[in-house]
Design an enzyme around this catalytic site. Structure first.
Site, PDB file in Angstrom:
ATOM      1  N   ASP A  49       0.816  -1.220   0.000  1.00 18.36           N
ATOM      2  CA  ASP A  49       0.000   0.000   0.000  1.00 18.36           C
ATOM      3  C   ASP A  49       0.850   1.270   0.000  1.00 18.36           C
ATOM      4  OD1 ASP A  49       0.952  -0.406   2.495  1.00 18.36           O
ATOM      5  OD2 ASP A  49      -0.933  -0.030   3.550  1.00 18.36           O
ATOM      6  N   HIS A 237      23.875  13.002 -18.583  1.00 12.67           N
ATOM      7  CA  HIS A 237      22.804  12.804 -17.604  1.00 12.67           C
ATOM      8  C   HIS A 237      23.297  11.972 -16.418  1.00 12.67           C
ATOM      9  CE1 HIS A 237      19.114  13.900 -20.309  1.00 12.67           C
ATOM     10  NE2 HIS A 237      19.848  14.937 -19.956  1.00 12.67           N
ATOM     11  N   ASP A 254      23.206  20.568 -12.400  1.00  9.97           N
ATOM     12  CA  ASP A 254      22.058  20.845 -13.265  1.00  9.97           C
ATOM     13  C   ASP A 254      20.845  20.485 -12.433  1.00  9.97           C
ATOM     14  OD1 ASP A 254      20.043  20.826 -15.173  1.00  9.97           O
ATOM     15  OD2 ASP A 254      21.241  19.813 -16.714  1.00  9.97           O
ATOM     16  N   ASP A 265      15.171  24.962 -15.075  1.00 15.02           N
ATOM     17  CA  ASP A 265      16.196  24.042 -15.571  1.00 15.02           C
ATOM     18  C   ASP A 265      17.486  24.853 -15.661  1.00 15.02           C
ATOM     19  OD1 ASP A 265      17.695  22.080 -16.716  1.00 15.02           O
ATOM     20  OD2 ASP A 265      16.534  21.935 -18.568  1.00 15.02           O
ATOM     21  N   HIS A 344      25.350  17.734 -27.612  1.00 19.15           N
ATOM     22  CA  HIS A 344      23.899  17.868 -27.419  1.00 19.15           C
ATOM     23  C   HIS A 344      23.421  19.177 -28.029  1.00 19.15           C
ATOM     24  CE1 HIS A 344      24.422  20.840 -24.179  1.00 19.15           C
ATOM     25  NE2 HIS A 344      25.319  20.040 -23.621  1.00 19.15           N
ATOM     26  N   HIS A 348      16.093  23.553 -25.253  1.00 18.36           N
ATOM     27  CA  HIS A 348      14.798  22.927 -25.485  1.00 18.36           C
ATOM     28  C   HIS A 348      13.717  23.814 -24.915  1.00 18.36           C
ATOM     29  CE1 HIS A 348      15.059  21.817 -21.199  1.00 18.36           C
ATOM     30  NE2 HIS A 348      16.314  21.499 -21.453  1.00 18.36           N
ATOM     31  N   HIS A 355      11.540  18.991 -20.514  1.00 19.69           N
ATOM     32  CA  HIS A 355      11.669  19.005 -21.970  1.00 19.69           C
ATOM     33  C   HIS A 355      10.249  19.127 -22.485  1.00 19.69           C
ATOM     34  CE1 HIS A 355      15.854  16.894 -21.813  1.00 19.69           C
ATOM     35  NE2 HIS A 355      15.815  18.058 -21.232  1.00 19.69           N
ATOM     36  N   GLU A 388      21.820  26.410 -23.286  1.00 20.45           N
ATOM     37  CA  GLU A 388      22.747  25.623 -22.479  1.00 20.45           C
ATOM     38  C   GLU A 388      23.890  24.990 -23.270  1.00 20.45           C
ATOM     39  OE1 GLU A 388      21.063  21.881 -21.051  1.00 20.45           O
ATOM     40  OE2 GLU A 388      19.134  22.400 -21.935  1.00 20.45           O
ATOM     41  N   TYR A 392      32.652  19.384 -23.158  1.00 21.51           N
ATOM     42  CA  TYR A 392      32.872  18.196 -22.332  1.00 21.51           C
ATOM     43  C   TYR A 392      34.077  17.421 -22.841  1.00 21.51           C
ATOM     44  CZ  TYR A 392      27.992  19.422 -21.678  1.00 21.51           C
ATOM     45  OH  TYR A 392      26.830  20.120 -21.456  1.00 21.51           O
ATOM     46  N   ARG A 426      28.989  23.273 -18.392  1.00 14.72           N
ATOM     47  CA  ARG A 426      27.721  23.646 -19.035  1.00 14.72           C
ATOM     48  C   ARG A 426      27.160  24.830 -18.256  1.00 14.72           C
ATOM     49  NH1 ARG A 426      25.380  19.057 -19.249  1.00 14.72           N
ATOM     50  NH2 ARG A 426      24.009  19.036 -17.438  1.00 14.72           N
ATOM     51  N   GLU A 428      23.537  27.016 -18.136  1.00 16.80           N
ATOM     52  CA  GLU A 428      22.165  26.933 -18.650  1.00 16.80           C
ATOM     53  C   GLU A 428      21.246  27.909 -17.946  1.00 16.80           C
ATOM     54  OE1 GLU A 428      20.161  23.226 -17.705  1.00 16.80           O
ATOM     55  OE2 GLU A 428      18.791  23.480 -19.389  1.00 16.80           O
TER      56      GLU A 428
END
Ligand SMILES: [Mn+2]
Length: 460
Positions: A49, A237, A254, A265, A344, A348, A355, A388, A392, A426, A428
């Site tokens: 439950d 990610h 991030d 984001d 990348h 977005h 996204h 962003e 890398y 990065r 963003e």
């Protein structure tokens, strides 16, 4: 956003019911020839439950603003009538879970003229369907009530498409919520910069970030925070968040909370010791330059793919200057060599989903294949996008045999290998496209190197 506007919003920031009413009206207008039935989410059992933390379906938040499970929404375009169906709650449920709003309270809270119980839905559908030949029911609604729709033909994809199209352009109310998610998340990012010390674990910084959000009433993150020290920063990610922070390494975080379902984001990259080394500054400055130039260019009519292309060129120039790339910028971009360091897209759409809606089929413009872009649309006022760029040193790409062969003359792989412990940078921000002039940047977190160092130093 002015501070007084922020205060107007409640702690957990529900979508104003007048905005949901406008969203419903717009959906009725775009699908005028059929009954529209949209399901809210149901709780999902984790074990016995115990349920997973409930998060409402984004389309349902958009139309009804109801954050709880077990609701449905029926729109009747011919009469202009909306009916919200609520679960019939028994005493047992109230004993365990406390107060549940009844019809009168639900009407007041969500501003829907008519509220009925779920078990009344079949009877109501049987009556209303007589005026239509079509319906627009989402898959869950359709499988639960197919019988009651009788001979109506269901156009479920048209419903999804209509919502995609509408959700792309944000109303002022939605932008307020994105702004509030940003404001709280910015405080989280500052707290993380202040807290980071060599020897800590990545998850301690995650805890720092989430604690700030939770303390300010934002219970949900828009996505799993990425807290990546050193070489983990090159994993796009990365989600383990359990490694040790080392002095002289970079920390890439991030993370963004959501407010009323609308996500921030935000990514920042900062030196764990509080001071950028020269080589960190060299890479960081290229990314920052690309980011600021792209934000400046984010205006109505501009193709998001062209922003991406611009970022790619700025990054290519910077990387060539530092000796990682060789050859003409055109060739570096067209051959895909830059993608070894920037694998990348530039950004977005952002909204109820991190996204978010790409804007519907009508807005999709096929991008040149070498760009490998999912999001290529002409920017419109009211779009909210992320910008962003990143650089890398990703092991899987730098050691990739075929890529090494293909880009032999263009990429200095042995130089890149020396940077594998560098990780990535990065930066963003969340950007609102305005009808005229410069875009509005919702993200107020330091990003100039001196300001980032100052934010890291604060408590040291
Ligand atoms: Mn993003």
């Amino acid at each position: 956003m002015p501070a007084d506007m922020i205060k107007l919003l409640s702690a957990n920031g529900a979508i104003p019911s007048r905005d949901c009413a406008r969203h419903r009206e717009a959906l009725r207008r775009s699908l005028p020839d059929g009954l529209i039935l949209v399901s809210g989410g149901e709780e999902i059992v984790r074990n016995n439950d115990v349920h997973y933390a409930f998060r409402q379906h984004s389309n349902f938040l958009y139309l009804a603003g109801v954050p709880e499970p077990g609701y449905r929404l029926l729109l009747d375009p011919r009469s202009g009538q909306d009916i919200l169906f609520i679960p019939r709650i028994d005493t047992d449920h109230r004993v365990w879970l406390g107060h549940v709003a009844g019809p009168a309270e639900t009407k007041r809270r969500f501003g829907v003229a008519e509220v009925r119980f779920q078990d009344e839905l079949p009877g109501i559908l049987a009556k209303l369907r007589k005026r239509y030949r079509l319906c627009y029911a989402d898959p869950q609604a359709w499988s639960a009530t197919r019988k009651e729709f009788g001979t109506l033909v269901n156009k479920t994809e048209k419903l999804a498409e209509a919502l995609e199209t509408l959700r792309a352009v944000k109303t002022p109310g939605e932008i307020e919520l994105l702004g509030r998610a940003n404001e709280v998340s910015a405080q989280g990012h500052l707290a993380v910069m202040r807290a980071a010390r060599p020897g800590m674990r990545e998850y301690e910084l995650q805890a720092e970030f989430e604690a700030v959000c939770l303390r300010r009433g934002l219970k949900h993150q828009g996505y799993q925070p990425i807290v990546a020290a050193g070489r983990n920063g090159a994993v796009l990610h990365y989600h383990h968040n359990h490694d040790v922070l080392r002095a002289r390494e970079l920390l890439l975080i991030d993370a963004g909370a959501e407010c009323g379902g609308y996500a921030a984001d935000i990514t920042r990259t900062f030196p764990i010791g509080g001071r950028f080394s020269q080589r960190q500054k060299d890479i960081y400055s290229i990314v920052l330059d690309a980011q600021k130039q792209c934000i400046e260019r984010a205006r109505p009519g501009v193709l998001s793919g062209d922003l991406h292309l611009h970022a790619t060129r700025v990054l290519a120039e910077g990387l060539r200057h530092l000796g990682f790339l060789k050859g003409s910028i055109d060739e570096l971009v067209l051959s895909g060599a830059v993608r070894i360091f920037f694998p990348h897209g530039i950004g977005h759409m952002l909204g109820l989903d991190v996204h978010d809606s790409l804007g519907g089929k009508r807005r999709q413009i096929p991008a040149p294949p070498h760009l490998r872009l999912r999001f290529n649309a002409r920017l419109e006022p009211g779009f909210v996008i992320t910008v962003e760029p990143g650089i890398y040193f990703n092991e899987a790409l730098i050691r990739h045999k075929q890529l090494r062969r293909r880009h032999k003359g263009r990429v200095d792989f042995s130089r890149a290998e020396k940077f594998l412990d560098f990780g990535g940078v990065r930066i963003e921000d969340d950007i609102v496209i305005r009808p005229f002039g410069r875009p509005l940047n919702l993200t107020r977190v330091p990003k100039e190197t001196a300001a980032v160092e100052a934010a890291c130093r604060k408590a040291q």
